[in-house]
Write an enzyme that holds these catalytic residues in place. Structure first.
Site, PDB file in Angstrom:
ATOM      1  N   ASP A 387      -3.967  98.553  46.392  1.00 14.75           N
ATOM      2  CA  ASP A 387      -3.293  99.821  46.184  1.00 14.75           C
ATOM      3  C   ASP A 387      -3.979 100.526  45.012  1.00 14.75           C
ATOM      4  OD1 ASP A 387      -1.195 101.793  46.384  1.00 14.75           O
ATOM      5  OD2 ASP A 387      -0.377 100.915  44.557  1.00 14.75           O
ATOM      6  N   ASP A 585       1.863  97.052  43.605  1.00 12.76           N
ATOM      7  CA  ASP A 585       2.834  97.007  42.517  1.00 12.76           C
ATOM      8  C   ASP A 585       4.158  97.671  42.840  1.00 12.76           C
ATOM      9  OD1 ASP A 585       1.832  99.591  42.590  1.00 12.76           O
ATOM     10  OD2 ASP A 585       2.030  99.898  40.428  1.00 12.76           O
ATOM     11  N   ASP A 589       4.826  98.764  48.587  1.00  9.77           N
ATOM     12  CA  ASP A 589       3.793  97.766  48.880  1.00  9.77           C
ATOM     13  C   ASP A 589       4.384  96.449  49.378  1.00  9.77           C
ATOM     14  OD1 ASP A 589       1.693  99.449  47.985  1.00  9.77           O
ATOM     15  OD2 ASP A 589       2.120  98.907  45.912  1.00  9.77           O
TER      16      ASP A 589
END
Length: 725
Positions: A387, A585, A589
């Site tokens: 990410d 995080d 996600d």
């Protein structure tokens, strides 16, 4: 489909000043027995299974102590001389104490062995059942026929250690339920519904589609909906992981469980219950975790052959000794010694030693593996998906460009910072931070006025200073002039552009972006050295993502991905034959972390991401990702070496245990000597595992810090788009 958190150019995370240039069927839940491979737990929850395993372990542990004391080991090695209670023989007393161990603590292994045999397979359950059962049944036979060599202590202690390992395993796997509970706790319990013009507090579960909700500053939005009245900034970080609030105005969508920060909103409920974005994220996490097969351990792969060796070797030994004229007791003694020598001590204790050293090595670097399967999985990863926001980048905006014409940069920052100190907006704070870092003198702003969604104005030292978007300049009758083209250059590169006007004339453009973490580029290089491909997966726009990827040397960019689609992208890579690690995080996600072969959570991320992941990077340092993979590969290498030793040890010890050399050379192994040799084998593989501490891990290089210079500079890719203010 889960709606986009930011929606698009209209729903920018920073909608107060700047401008962004770029504008099914559920998976069946496995029973605990099917998911865990443990017998006797059908229908139990994970928490109940862990509690049951703990209770079995405690019973075995408590009773193993007196059994060991009244055994030959206790008498001869520990010098324990107390007589058995009630005038009983030592073996009879040990038999009575072992009954709860065998028929309660160890029964789970016998049940699992029966299930495995019915499925025509051999696993660790069969091996433990054979080792415990053979030693105990032989001992019972000896006791009932007048006494002799018995193995009650071996059976009970072996049972206790194996139960301990299974208990720890179940506790580690129980984190999935905690993640789901944390997700559900994000939603507010009550909502204010306007009925007849008056706000009425009702449980969130009773909110219906079409209800008009009153959302005051500082409260959570109960369900997904559309703003009908009001302007405000909404903090969506708990759902999307994005650090900047999103400006909301009439017609824009809002997500349930997000926090309204500044203004009062009236929201028309559009999705409630299981249809909300949060509920769909919960469902995705559950689906990915339930469909994720347990890691295939090396010990399990070797157990099939070890069980065959134990069964066939013990049986063959017994029959051969009978055939050559040996007594039944003698034949049974050699057969049991063979089973003891091939019991899972070397496999069940030596291999976890490598896991222990590997996990300890990771802990020293802030890399926390949640279980042994995570370490093994890390060794086989060939694609790392990261990410962007908060993982590769710092998650907060920084000033990257100060473009002026005729006005000194320091003077510009003094005026701009004076206005922005009156605002709590993240971009405003970034400008203030930038000015403070350059020791710019402070000035006092007066007559501050915030223009929601566009920017702010104030009087500083008699000058009218305006900071914000092109719409703010248009509303104030100010032309951007030549700075319009520079704004477009900044926006095209995926950064946020903020105009600064002084007394009715545009005098500067500021560029802001979410800067990359200092070690991100080094982390990508280290992953490439491991032969691992790096993919960036983000919901941000393509221009922003491409800029960060080029800066860091990332191989592939997958941008503009909705929160609900991240797990599907991971699944697509897996279907192509790759073993995928996901690094993230945010709550958005969590489904992708659960879907990936290896979920890696940033320690500074949300609790849900941390609970869902297989390992956690406590330092929030991207460089710890290649560190984790190196530890996984080094640990797996030691595990293979240990297994090789265990196989070699059994190859040598089995013929001796079976008494092959006894007629010719008088060479034989007593059961206690067999136990001692197993301990020696474990010591050797433990020493080999300790060598893992010499593993070379990537060290963070000294970050090259560029001198802070507020002078004008061309647009250049140095951070992410912080989104328009």
């Amino acid at each position: 489909m889960i709606p986009a958190a930011a929606g698009g150019p209209e729903a920018n995370p920073h909608a107060t000043h700047g401008e962004n240039g770029n504008a099914g069927t559920p998976t069946p839940v496995l029973s605990p027995h099917e998911a865990m491979g443990h017998g006797g737990h059908g229908g139990m929850s994970m928490a109940a299974m862990a509690q049951d395993m703990r209770n079995r372990f405690l019973v075995a542990l408590v009773l193993s102590v007196p059994i060991l004391l009244w055994s030959p080991i206790g008498r001869d090695v520990l010098n324990f001389h107390a007589a058995a209670p009630f005038g009983l023989r030592d073996d009879v007393w040990s038999l009575l104490l072992s009954l709860p161990v065998v028929f309660y603590s160890a029964w789970i292994f016998f049940d699992g062995a029966v299930r495995a045999l019915r499925a025509r397979t051999l696993d660790m359950m069969v091996l433990v059942a054979v080792a415990v059962g053979a030693g105990w049944l032989y001992s019972v036979g000896v006791t009932l026929t007048g006494g002799g060599e018995v193995f009650y202590e071996a059976a009970s202690v072996l049972c206790a250690f194996v139960l301990l390992g299974h208990w720890f395993e179940m506790r580690a796997r129980g984190g999935a339920n905690d993640a789901i509970r944390t997700l559900l706790d994000l939603a507010p319990r009550h909502a204010l519904v306007l009925r007849g013009g008056d706000p009425v507090e009702v449980p969130t579960a009773q909110v219906a589609v079409g209800d008009l909700l009153l959302v005051r500053p500082g409260t959570k939005i109960a369900v997904d909906g559309v703003v009908e009245q009001g302007d405000s900034e909404v903090d969506e970080s708990m759902v999307t992981g994005e650090s900047l609030p999103v400006h909301k105005s009439p017609g824009t969508a809002v997500i349930g469980a997000t926090v309204n920060t500044t203004g009062t909103l009236r929201v028309r409920a559009a999705k409630v219950g299981a249809d909300t974005a949060l509920a769909q994220i919960v469902a995705l996490v559950q689906q990915a975790q339930n469909s994720k097969a347990p890691g295939q351990r090396l010990a399990d792969r070797a157990a099939f052959w070890l069980v065959l060796v134990a069964l066939l070797g013990g049986g063959a030994t017994f029959l051969i000794w009978l055939a050559v004229g040996g007594s039944v007791n003698e034949a049974m003694l050699f057969a049991i010694t063979v089973v003891v020598i091939t019991c899972p001590d070397a496999l069940g204790l030596a291999t976890p030693t490598a896991i222990m050293v590997g996990s300890g090595l990771g802990a020293k670097r802030g890399v926390l593996f949640k279980d042994a399967a995570a370490i093994e999985t890390a060794a086989g990863i060939d694609i790392v998906v990261m990410d962007k926001t908060g993982t590769l980048t710092q998650g907060r905006p920084e000033v990257t460009d100060v473009i002026t014409d005729g006005l000194e940069p320091a003077e510009l920052l003094r005026l701009a910072a004076a206005v922005e100190r009156e605002s709590e907006h993240p971009l405003a704070q970034a400008i203030v931070r930038h000015a403070d870092q350059h020791d710019v003198p402070r000035s006092q702003a007066r007559q501050f006025r915030n223009v929601a969604g566009h920017g702010a104005l104030a009087s500083v030292d008699g000058h009218i200073v305006a900071i914000g978007t092109g719409r703010l300049l248009e509303a104030e009758g100010i032309e951007p002039g030549a700075f319009g083209a520079r704004r477009d250059q900044i926006a095209a590169a995926g950064r946020t552009a903020v105009y600064v006007a002084l007394d009715g004339s545009t005098v500067a453009v500021l560029g802001l972006a979410d800067a990359a973490r200092p070690t991100s580029a080094q982390a990508v290089r280290a992953l490439h050295e491991l032969g691992t491909r790096v993919v960036m997966l983000t919901g941000d726009n393509q221009a922003t993502a491409a800029r960060i990827a080029e800066q860091l040397g990332i191989d592939t960019v997958i941008a503009e991905v909705l929160p609900g689609d991240k797990a599907a992208r991971i699944a697509g890579l897996q279907q192509a034959g790759h073993r995928v690690a996901m690094v993230g995080d945010g709550v958005n996600d969590a489904p992708a972390l659960a879907q990936a072969d290896l979920g890696i959570a940033i320690g500074a991320g949300t609790d849900v991401a941390i609970e869902t992941a297989d390992l956690v990077l406590m330092r929030s340092d991207p460089l710890d990702v290649p560190t984790a993979l190196r530890i996984g590969r080094g640990t797996l290498r030691k595990m293979r070496q240990n297994l090789g030793w265990a196989v070699g040890y059994n190859t040598i010890a089995l013929p001796i245990a079976a008494g092959v050399f006894e007629p010719a050379f008088g060479l034989m192994l007593r059961p206690e000597i067999a136990a001692l040799s197993m301990s020696g084998s474990s010591v050797l593989v433990a020493v080999n595992a300790l060598m893992l501490r010499r593993l070379h891990l990537p060290a963070p290089a000294n970050p090259i810090t560029q001198p802070a210079d507020p002078t004008p500079q061309p647009s250049r890719p140095v951070g992410r788009d912080a989104a328009a203010r």
